[in-house]
Motif scaffolding. Structure first.
Motif, PDB file in Angstrom:
ATOM      1  N   GLU A   1      -0.351  -6.967   1.976  1.00  8.97           N
ATOM      2  CA  GLU A   1       1.058  -7.011   2.368  1.00  8.97           C
ATOM      3  C   GLU A   1       1.990  -6.662   1.211  1.00  8.97           C
ATOM      4  OE1 GLU A   1       1.743 -10.335   4.975  1.00  8.97           O
ATOM      5  OE2 GLU A   1       3.668  -9.543   5.623  1.00  8.97           O
ATOM      6  N   SER A   2       1.506  -5.821   0.331  1.00  2.00           N
ATOM      7  CA  SER A   2       2.306  -5.426  -0.840  1.00  2.00           C
ATOM      8  C   SER A   2       3.139  -4.186  -0.545  1.00  2.00           C
ATOM      9  CB  SER A   2       1.382  -5.127  -2.016  1.00  2.00           C
ATOM     10  OG  SER A   2       0.551  -4.020  -1.741  1.00  2.00           O
ATOM     11  N   GLY A   3       2.925  -3.561   0.630  1.00  2.36           N
ATOM     12  CA  GLY A   3       3.436  -2.213   0.797  1.00  2.36           C
ATOM     13  C   GLY A   3       2.593  -1.285  -0.056  1.00  2.36           C
ATOM     14  N   PHE A   4       2.717   0.033   0.158  1.00  7.67           N
ATOM     15  CA  PHE A   4       1.899   0.945  -0.657  1.00  7.67           C
ATOM     16  C   PHE A   4       2.633   2.224  -1.048  1.00  7.67           C
ATOM     17  CE2 PHE A   4       1.190   3.843   2.813  1.00  7.67           C
ATOM     18  CZ  PHE A   4       1.199   3.034   3.944  1.00  7.67           C
ATOM     19  N   GLY A   5       3.831   2.435  -0.512  1.00 11.69           N
ATOM     20  CA  GLY A   5       4.567   3.654  -0.860  1.00 11.69           C
ATOM     21  C   GLY A   5       4.867   3.747  -2.340  1.00 11.69           C
ATOM     22  N   TRP A   6       4.892   2.580  -2.996  1.00  7.00           N
ATOM     23  CA  TRP A   6       5.195   2.552  -4.425  1.00  7.00           C
ATOM     24  C   TRP A   6       3.995   2.927  -5.294  1.00  7.00           C
ATOM     25  CZ3 TRP A   6       2.176  -1.058  -7.053  1.00  7.00           C
ATOM     26  CH2 TRP A   6       1.588  -2.078  -6.281  1.00  7.00           C
ATOM     27  N   VAL A   7       2.826   2.956  -4.700  1.00  5.00           N
ATOM     28  CA  VAL A   7       1.619   3.101  -5.519  1.00  5.00           C
ATOM     29  C   VAL A   7       1.551   4.437  -6.276  1.00  5.00           C
ATOM     30  CG1 VAL A   7      -0.903   3.146  -5.470  1.00  5.00           C
ATOM     31  CG2 VAL A   7       0.357   1.435  -4.137  1.00  5.00           C
ATOM     32  N   PRO A   8       1.831   5.590  -5.606  1.00  5.35           N
ATOM     33  CA  PRO A   8       1.754   6.832  -6.382  1.00  5.35           C
ATOM     34  C   PRO A   8       2.667   6.822  -7.610  1.00  5.35           C
ATOM     35  CG  PRO A   8       1.807   7.321  -4.045  1.00  5.35           C
ATOM     36  CD  PRO A   8       2.078   5.833  -4.180  1.00  5.35           C
ATOM     37  N   SER A   9       3.916   6.397  -7.435  1.00  2.00           N
ATOM     38  CA  SER A   9       4.822   6.439  -8.591  1.00  2.00           C
ATOM     39  C   SER A   9       4.414   5.417  -9.642  1.00  2.00           C
ATOM     40  CB  SER A   9       6.270   6.235  -8.138  1.00  2.00           C
ATOM     41  OG  SER A   9       6.780   4.988  -8.522  1.00  2.00           O
TER      42      SER A   9
END
Lengths: 148, 352
Positions: free
Chosen positions: B242-250
């Motif tokens: 539940e961390s979200g994942f859209g931030w992972v690449p950046s």
């Protein structure tokens, strides 16, 4: 048909580049850092592949490593160049990035010592290395071959 | 199909009495279950859950209804394995009375094994642990870590210390010994002795903390990388739930930039941070993001190696539940089997 050759460009007399020191010169229009690491000479283009910084003006230091977390150790003192802008580390002896050696490197040139110019030789009987010239070899087109 | 994040709860504190000593039972009887601070006095949906799950009456918490889990999740969605992360856990693991906390953790784990795991073979458990006292947490891992349905150690993000710090190493050693993943899930930020949900202070509204959660996952992730956790525990896997994942690449790009610039200060970090992330960190799909334009999702998935690092989670029965069929449709066809199933099996060594 293209052909190329290495041409030696004089940098300075050996005595002007002592152990652990560097000299930044312009050779054939390029800014190049020449380093004396333990009596061997290395030349790197003075341009960081990251953001174009004058990488050869960075601090020289060692390679910090650790066999396990929280146990840092120092190796290869004086052989690692740290770029002055963002801290990227480069191995002066190869130009390769410490973090990504296969992918990132500063352009390097062969460097070494050649005998002093003819004029000096005729004045002295013995030629010692300390009187030699530090030179950097740069690839130049062999115009003669291209013409033929 | 594996659901890596669902939440169950006791209906009444008395369900735990059989699993407690006389001393701890009396305390629970006389005072009640510890709750987390309810900092926001709100959540989403109805009482934080799907409003359509209150068919048994508004006083019956759907998190307490195993029949509902079977009907709407396991059978209804075709879930073969659902990993339970206790709704009850955050309040219990915030207690500074660590012995009472450990007793309640043991009781909750034992109760779950008997009344959930024991009643449907599709449930798995992430152990509730008194992480605020690593020594007691390790004891609990050793006590139950070999149970076939126990697949992970559950850690909430709210914590006095970042989880890469060495005081937690005995917990990770125990996880590795018993083949458990570490399951990290938000909760408890700003409660008790824990720092606020953002380093800039306490948000006023639940919507804000819902939005800014990636930052404290990022803090723990930075800690794991630069403390050398994965050099010490090269087989440890951490599920970011539940961390979200859209931030992972950046984050990967920025982490690599930090390392390239500052490597010499933490020379035990041997590889690009993005490589540690790719090998050791797994992210859950829920809450799935809906970028605009929609095709931007493909870039996000590619930028985080989602075919290896993304795992399905529904978050049942919470209000922001994601059903597997809707999520599956948003994934490239070649990635569906990986995300809905295979990546979870690669993350939880004991999952079968």
């Amino acid at each position: 048909m293209s052909a190329a050759t290495l041409t030696p460009y004089p940098v300075c007399p050996v005595g002007e580049l002592p152990l652990g020191k560097r000299k930044i010169v312009t050779l054939k229009g390029r800014s190049i850092g020449v380093f004396n690491i333990g009596g061997r000479y290395f030349a790197l283009q003075n341009r960081c592949p990251h953001r174009g910084a004058p990488v050869c003006e960075g601090r020289l230091g060692g390679f910090f490593t650790a066999s396990e977390p929280y146990a840092p150790a120092l190796e290869r003192e004086g052989e690692i160049l740290r770029c002055p802008w963002h801290g990227w580390e480069f191995d002066v002896t190869t130009g390769r990035s410490v973090c990504q050696p296969e992918k990132v490197r500063v352009k390097s040139y062969p460097a070494g010592v050649e005998p002093p110019p003819e004029t000096a030789r005729v004045e002295k009987y013995d030629v010692t290395e300390s009187e030699g010239q530090v030179v950097v070899w740069i690839v130049t087109e062999n115009v003669e071959k291209l013409k033929s | 199909m594996v659901d890596t994040d669902v939440h169950h709860q006791v209906r009444d504190k008395s369900e735990l009495y059989p699993y407690l000593s006389r001393h701890d039972r009396q305390r629970l009887e006389e005072f009640g279950l510890p709750r987390n601070g309810n900092l926001y006095q709100s959540s989403g949906g109805f009482k934080g859950a799907r409003a359509d799950c209150f068919g048994a009456g508004e006083d019956v918490d759907p998190r307490t209804r195993i029949d509902l889990f079977k009907e709407k999740l396991l059978d209804g969605c075709g879930i073969d394995c659902a990993i339970l992360q206790g709704e009850y856990t955050p309040g219990v693991v915030a207690l500074m009375d660590v012995d009472y906390s450990a007793a309640l953790c043991r009781a909750y784990n034992d109760w779950t094994l008997e009344h959930w795991i024991g009643r449907d073979p599709r449930f798995r458990l992430a152990l509730t642990l008194p992480l605020q006292n690593p020594e007691l947490a390790v004891k609990e891992i050793h006590r139950l870590g070999d149970h076939p349905a126990v697949v992970a150690a559950y850690a909430v993000c709210g914590s006095p210390r970042l989880y890469g710090q060495r005081c937690y190493d005995p917990i990770y050693a125990a996880c590795v010994e018993h083949g458990l993943a570490l399951a990290l899930h938000f909760s408890n930020e700003g409660n008790g002795v824990n720092p606020p949900p953002t380093a800039a202070g306490h948000p006023s509204y639940y919507a804000e903390t819902y939005l800014v959660r990636p930052q404290f996952y990022q803090a723990h992730l930075s800690s794991f990388i630069f403390e050398g956790t994965f050099e010490k525990f090269p087989t440890l896997k951490v599920a970011f739930l539940e961390s979200g994942f859209g931030w992972v690449p950046s984050f990967r790009w920025r982490a690599d930039a930090s390392w390239k610039a500052l490597r010499a200060q933490t020379p035990w970090v041997k590889r690009l941070p993005s490589e540690y992330i790719a090998e050791h960190i797994r992210f859950s799909t829920q809450p799935f993001e809906d970028p605009e334009p929609p095709e931007a999702m493909l870039h996000l998935l590619e930028g985080m190696n989602a075919d290896k690092t993304l795992m399905f989670a529904s978050d049942f029965p919470h209000w922001d539940f994601d059903p597997p069929d809707a999520i599956s449709r948003k994934l490239p066809a070649a990635m569906r089997q990986r995300v809905l199933s295979d990546n979870a099996f690669d993350t939880y060594p004991k999952l079968k």
